[in-house]
Design an enzyme around this catalytic site. Structure first.
Site, short mmCIF file in Angstrom:
data_model
loop_
_atom_site.label_atom_id
_atom_site.label_comp_id
_atom_site.label_asym_id
_atom_site.label_seq_id
_atom_site.Cartn_x
_atom_site.Cartn_y
_atom_site.Cartn_z
N LYS A 4 0.92 -1.19 0.04
CA LYS A 4 -0.13 -0.03 -0.24
C LYS A 4 0.83 1.23 -0.13
O LYS A 4 2.02 1.14 0.29
CB LYS A 4 -0.76 0.01 1.27
CG LYS A 4 -0.15 -0.17 2.52
CD LYS A 4 0.13 1.42 3.21
CE LYS A 4 0.71 1.43 4.45
NZ LYS A 4 1.64 2.78 4.62
N ASP A 10 -2.23 -2.35 10.61
CA ASP A 10 -2.67 -1.87 9.40
C ASP A 10 -3.01 -3.36 8.74
O ASP A 10 -3.44 -3.43 7.53
CB ASP A 10 -1.32 -1.54 8.30
CG ASP A 10 -1.01 -0.04 8.67
OD1 ASP A 10 -1.92 0.74 9.20
OD2 ASP A 10 0.17 0.24 8.15
P1 ATP Z 1 4.58 -0.32 7.73
O1 ATP Z 1 4.02 0.40 6.17
O2 ATP Z 1 3.47 -1.15 8.20
O3 ATP Z 1 5.24 0.66 8.63
P2 ATP Z 1 7.12 -1.25 7.06
O4 ATP Z 1 6.96 -1.41 5.21
O5 ATP Z 1 7.64 0.04 7.27
O6 ATP Z 1 5.53 -1.48 7.19
P3 ATP Z 1 7.86 -4.14 6.99
O7 ATP Z 1 8.48 -4.23 5.82
O8 ATP Z 1 6.48 -4.42 7.00
O9 ATP Z 1 7.85 -2.46 7.39
O10 ATP Z 1 8.38 -4.72 8.26
C1 ATP Z 1 9.31 -4.10 8.94
C2 ATP Z 1 10.17 -5.22 9.89
O11 ATP Z 1 9.07 -6.10 10.36
C3 ATP Z 1 11.04 -5.86 9.07
O12 ATP Z 1 12.42 -5.41 9.57
C4 ATP Z 1 11.03 -7.48 9.54
O13 ATP Z 1 12.12 -7.96 10.48
C5 ATP Z 1 9.64 -7.70 10.23
N1 ATP Z 1 8.94 -8.54 9.67
C6 ATP Z 1 8.18 -9.50 10.17
N2 ATP Z 1 7.63 -10.17 9.25
C7 ATP Z 1 7.76 -9.78 8.06
C8 ATP Z 1 7.34 -10.02 6.82
N3 ATP Z 1 6.66 -10.86 6.53
N4 ATP Z 1 7.73 -9.00 5.71
C9 ATP Z 1 8.50 -8.11 6.23
N5 ATP Z 1 9.00 -7.65 7.32
C10 ATP Z 1 8.67 -8.38 8.34
#
Ligand code: ATP
Length: 302
Positions: A16, A142
């Site tokens: 998203k 989320d």
């Molecule tokens: P958001 O937009 O919800 O803040 P994000 O894009 O900033 O998400 P993600 O990539 O969802 O961040 O995840 C951040 C951390 O979560 C990663 O550093 C990872 O260690 C942990 N994590 C656990 N499961 C997952 C997964 N399936 N995919 C990605 N990260 C994951």
């Protein structure tokens, strides 16, 4: 509905962006009350679910930085569902990661959301979207949105969702600079009570319902930029590059550092993609589009 092949199901888990992100206040319990416009985009992970003859949950994935154990949101979601429904059979989940990590694109949350859909189908659990959303919020704020997908207004801590009309057709350039931003750091350093500049989220909802692209792009704003851009000026450089390359507007998504630009012409988005690549501003960069409908009608696997 996923791709059905005996005991095996495959689903796409879409990333998203936030077309708008406002923080209303910090609650006494530390959570932030938000008002965000969520939008699925054409960058996705692929998850495969397969029944196994051993007990438990096994995750295999193709990304060195991600955990395969209980720390993966996929594992947490699977465990929650299997405990709730007393599922004794084992499950093997394979993740092909494509969504940038720690990027502000809800990569982990959308994988967890795919687990709800995938296991619902694999084990014939008969969960409604509402059932899944209520369980999903225990994994992350989320996750309920990711379970529904498409375009939505997200309020409360992210659990109060109102589906909105799909945005008009447009082209997207989505660029993640080679830095990792922790969502926790950004929210901890946000001074919600001193924010003076709030995006017009209500106006954007109206523009979406009217199918007015300019009304949408004119109202793009994200209060988290006040924290993340100050820390990482490269975000501003990418935004400027997109704007000078013909984007209607450009904005940081979520807590960052990913930046997206909205273009009327695909050629302009592609040209800008090359320019950003050549300057080494983004480690990961995609030209894509909005994903429409979400799970109001089930996303087709293809
Ligand atoms: P958001 O937009 O919800 O803040 P994000 O894009 O900033 O998400 P993600 O990539 O969802 O961040 O995840 C951040 C951390 O979560 C990663 O550093 C990872 O260690 C942990 N994590 C656990 N499961 C997952 C997964 N399936 N995919 C990605 N990260 C994951």
């Amino acid at each position: 509905m996923g791709d059905h092949e005996m005991d095996r199901i495959t689903r796409k888990a879409y990333a998203k962006i936030n077309l708008g992100l406002d923080v209303i206040r910090r609650r006494p319990d530390g959570y932030h009350e938000v008002k965000m416009i969520m939008q699925s985009v054409g960058i996705y992970d692929r998850l495969t679910f397969q029944r196994a003859d051993w007990e438990g949950i096994r995750i295999s994935l193709d990304h060195a930085e991600l955990p395969c154990d209980q720390n993966n949101l996929i594992y947490k979601a699977a465990q929650l569902i299997m405990d709730a429904y007393g599922i004794k059979s084992g499950v093997e989940i394979t993740l092909n990661k494509n969504i940038p990590i720690a990027a502000g694109m809800a990569g982990g949350s959308t994988d967890a959301a795919a687990v709800f859909h995938g296991l619902n189908e694999l084990f014939g659990l008969g969960m409604s979207l509402q059932d899944m959303k209520e369980m999903g919020v225990k994994i992350g704020a989320d996750v309920p949105y990711c379970i529904m997908g498409g375009t939505a207004l997200s309020e409360g801590i992210g659990e109060i969702l109102t589906p909105l009309s799909d945005p008009p057709d447009a082209h997207l350039l989505i660029a993640k600079p080679d830095i990792n931003v922790s969502t926790k750091f950004v929210y901890e350093n946000l001074h919600a009570d001193t924010l003076t500049d709030h995006p017009d989220i209500d106006g954007m909802v109206k523009a979406l319902n009217e199918g007015n692209l300019k009304g949408i792009t004119d109202r793009m704003g994200n209060v988290l930029e006040t924290v993340t851009v100050k820390e990482y000026p490269i975000i501003d450089r990418i935004k400027k590059e997109m704007l000078s390359g013909g984007a209607e507007n450009a904005l940081m998504s979520g807590s960052g550092p990913t930046v997206f630009g909205i273009y009327k012409e695909k050629k302009a988005a592609e040209k800008c993609c090359e320019a950003i690549r050549e300057q080494g501003l983004a480690g990961q960069i995609f030209v894509t589009e909005f994903v429409k409908n979400g799970n109001k009608t089930e996303v087709q696997e293809g």
